[in-house]
Design an enzyme around this catalytic site. Structure first.
Site, short mmCIF file in Angstrom:
data_model
loop_
_atom_site.label_atom_id
_atom_site.label_comp_id
_atom_site.label_asym_id
_atom_site.label_seq_id
_atom_site.Cartn_x
_atom_site.Cartn_y
_atom_site.Cartn_z
N ASP A 4 94.58 93.65 -28.08
CA ASP A 4 95.30 93.97 -26.84
C ASP A 4 96.71 94.45 -27.20
O ASP A 4 97.50 93.67 -27.75
CB ASP A 4 95.35 92.71 -25.98
CG ASP A 4 95.97 92.96 -24.62
OD1 ASP A 4 96.51 94.06 -24.40
OD2 ASP A 4 95.91 92.05 -23.78
N CYS B 152 95.28 99.33 -20.37
CA CYS B 152 95.63 99.72 -21.75
C CYS B 152 94.41 100.18 -22.54
O CYS B 152 94.28 101.35 -22.88
CB CYS B 152 96.29 98.56 -22.49
SG CYS B 152 97.85 98.01 -21.74
N ARG B 153 93.49 99.24 -22.87
CA ARG B 153 92.38 99.56 -23.77
C ARG B 153 91.24 100.31 -23.10
O ARG B 153 90.81 101.37 -23.57
CB ARG B 153 91.82 98.27 -24.40
CG ARG B 153 92.79 97.60 -25.34
CD ARG B 153 92.36 96.18 -25.65
NE ARG B 153 92.49 95.31 -24.49
CZ ARG B 153 92.13 94.04 -24.45
NH1 ARG B 153 91.58 93.48 -25.52
NH2 ARG B 153 92.31 93.32 -23.37
N SER B 154 90.70 99.75 -22.00
CA SER B 154 89.49 100.38 -21.43
C SER B 154 89.74 101.77 -20.84
O SER B 154 88.83 102.61 -20.90
CB SER B 154 88.79 99.44 -20.43
OG SER B 154 89.63 99.09 -19.37
N ASN C 15 92.50 96.61 -17.37
CA ASN C 15 92.06 98.00 -17.10
C ASN C 15 93.25 98.96 -17.02
O ASN C 15 93.25 99.92 -16.26
CB ASN C 15 91.21 98.08 -15.83
CG ASN C 15 90.47 99.42 -15.64
OD1 ASN C 15 90.19 99.82 -14.53
ND2 ASN C 15 90.16 100.12 -16.72
N CYS D 126 88.09 95.75 -20.13
CA CYS D 126 89.10 94.90 -20.79
C CYS D 126 89.66 93.96 -19.73
O CYS D 126 89.03 93.75 -18.70
CB CYS D 126 90.16 95.75 -21.49
SG CYS D 126 91.15 96.80 -20.41
P1 4NP Z 1 94.34 95.67 -21.18
O1 4NP Z 1 95.80 95.07 -21.47
O2 4NP Z 1 93.44 94.45 -20.93
O3 4NP Z 1 93.98 96.38 -22.46
O4 4NP Z 1 94.48 96.55 -19.98
C1 4NP Z 1 96.45 94.18 -20.61
C2 4NP Z 1 97.07 94.66 -19.48
C3 4NP Z 1 97.73 93.79 -18.64
C4 4NP Z 1 97.76 92.45 -18.94
C5 4NP Z 1 97.13 91.97 -20.07
C6 4NP Z 1 96.47 92.84 -20.90
N1 4NP Z 1 98.46 91.56 -18.08
O5 4NP Z 1 98.57 90.37 -18.42
O6 4NP Z 1 98.95 91.99 -17.02
#
Ligand code: 4NP
Length: 144
Positions: free
Chosen positions: A115, A8-10, A6, A3
């Site tokens: 997300d 939240c989702r992955s 790294n 994602c």
């Molecule tokens: P992820 O979510 O891609 O599912 O880990 C996010 C985590 C952090 C950010 C964006 C999405 N960020 O902008 O810091």
């Protein structure tokens, strides 16, 4: 499992699939962005997984680097932006063929895993459920 951050989702995708396949296969996750490298998954992902009996608290965020194409058979992108970023990083056609949009491979529909970063705990619960269903499909599809 790839994602953006790294966190939240992955990490959820890694934890859920690894829990289902056990020691038969190695599942790992990474982010196309490097802002969170070395951090634990987002507290909300850790809590949602814990409530479902999966401990992802030992995971640490890593940045996706092209050597991962050599180490893994399938590279799953959580959304289309992650997919496009991975295609840019691919060195060979063989690398490119490994990249799949996660929910498309599971359900045959090119949808993103939304997300949840700016969302609520309910959004994290929904992401868990979606990944849980998708990984069940993938296990049936590939008989992992
Ligand atoms: P992820 O979510 O891609 O599912 O880990 C996010 C985590 C952090 C950010 C964006 C999405 N960020 O902008 O810091």
């Amino acid at each position: 499992m790839v994602c953006l951050g790294n966190i939240c989702r992955s990490p959820l995708a890694e934890g859920i699939l690894q829990d289902k396949v056990g020691s038969k296969h190695l599942v790992c996750s990474a982010g196309t962005g490097d802002w969170h490298v070395g951090e634990q998954p987002d507290r909300r992902s850790v809590d949602v997984a814990k409530r479902r009996g999966i401990d992802i608290s030992d995971q640490r965020a890593q940045h996706f680097t092209p050597h991962l194409f050599d180490e893994f058979d399938i590279i799953y992108a959580m959304d289309q932006t992650n997919y496009n970023d991975l295609v840019e990083l691919a060195k060979t056609d063989e690398d490119r063929k490994k990249i799949k949009l996660f929910l498309e491979d599971a359900f045959g529909e090119p949808q993103p895993v939304p997300d949840p970063y700016y969302g609520t705990i309910a959004d994290f619960e929904a992401v868990f459920d979606l990944i849980d269903d998708a990984t069940d499909q993938l296990i049936t599809k590939y008989t992992f």
